[in-house]
Scaffold this active site. Structure first.
Site, mmCIF file in Angstrom:
data_model
loop_
_atom_site.group_PDB
_atom_site.id
_atom_site.type_symbol
_atom_site.label_atom_id
_atom_site.label_comp_id
_atom_site.label_asym_id
_atom_site.label_seq_id
_atom_site.Cartn_x
_atom_site.Cartn_y
_atom_site.Cartn_z
ATOM 1 N N HIS A 80 23.016 57.715 21.973
ATOM 2 C CA HIS A 80 22.556 58.794 20.954
ATOM 3 C C HIS A 80 24.058 59.979 20.490
ATOM 4 C CE1 HIS A 80 23.890 62.251 23.910
ATOM 5 N NE2 HIS A 80 23.952 61.318 25.235
ATOM 6 N N ILE B 18 34.993 42.215 22.576
ATOM 7 C CA ILE B 18 33.820 42.327 23.417
ATOM 8 C C ILE B 18 33.737 42.693 23.985
ATOM 9 C CG2 ILE B 18 34.508 40.063 24.440
ATOM 10 C CD1 ILE B 18 31.944 38.840 24.133
#
Length: 217
Positions: free
Chosen positions: A141, A171
């Site tokens: 968020h 990654i």
């Protein structure tokens, strides 16, 4: 029906080809047909089983005004210059959101960005233009992402992370909450970013310490 030319004919272009043909984007109204692929190296095209033809080199391409484009070149050295050159000539870019991505209704995604399979975009996430958010990434968020970033698979940004422009995230790299990362940085695979990073840095370190917590009896 949106007709699309993909810039690049390497591995990421092959992934996009399959995303579009076998798992359409989230918007049912935006049906996409791939017209073909551009690459200065024709041998790149020959290495994959594309469903549309090779259309020639990037440098010699004449912009098709009735066609949209997606950038499928991962290398940050080339992404922005090619995109800006195409935009200057009148090219129109679209964004692509894979059908399996979980995108909050309050998330904002800029022009030309690609959201891969099983990506999670949380509440109030804002993604700028021409970003590549690879498969299984999670953006917590209130995360903010600038423009022209390449975010590899399995990258996780905790809540309130702020990312600048033209960064490469390897990654499995992650941030803790409220981290700010500037521009033109390279974050190596598996890094845990627990402090702010300014500009033009490479973040890589070896884990020298192993801690095992043993419960008290």
């Amino acid at each position: 029906m949106t007709e699309l030319i993909i810039i690049g004919a390497g591995g990421h272009a092959a992934e996009l080809n399959e995303y579009i043909n076998y798992a359409p984007c989230q918007s049912e109204a935006q049906q996409i047909k791939i017209k073909g692929f551009l690459d200065d190296n024709a041998k790149s095209y020959e290495a994959y089983q594309f469903t549309a033809p090779y259309l020639g080199s990037i440098n010699e391409h004449i912009i098709a005004k009735d066609t949209c484009y997606l950038m499928a070149i991962a290398n940050l050295k080339y992404r922005r210059p090619i995109i800006e050159r195409f935009l200057a000539k009148g090219a129109k870019f679209i964004s692509f959101i894979h059908k399996t991505a979980l995108v909050s209704p309050s998330a904002v995604i800029g022009e030309g960005s690609i959201i891969g399979p099983n990506v999670n975009l949380g509440p109030n996430v804002k993604i700028g233009e021409f970003n590549l958010i690879n498969s299984r990434c999670s953006l917590g968020h209130d995360t903010r992402v600038g423009n022209f970033n390449f975010i590899s698979p399995n990258v996780c940004f905790s809540g309130f992370t702020t990312i600048g422009h033209e960064n490469l995230f390897g990654i499995n790299s992650v941030t803790i909450p409220q981290i700010t990362i500037g521009n033109n940085n390279k974050i190596a695979a598996g890094m845990v970013i627990d402090q702010n990073v300014k500009d033009d840095s490479t973040v890589f370190y070896r884990f020298k310490e192993k801690v095992i917590a043993v419960p008290k009896k």
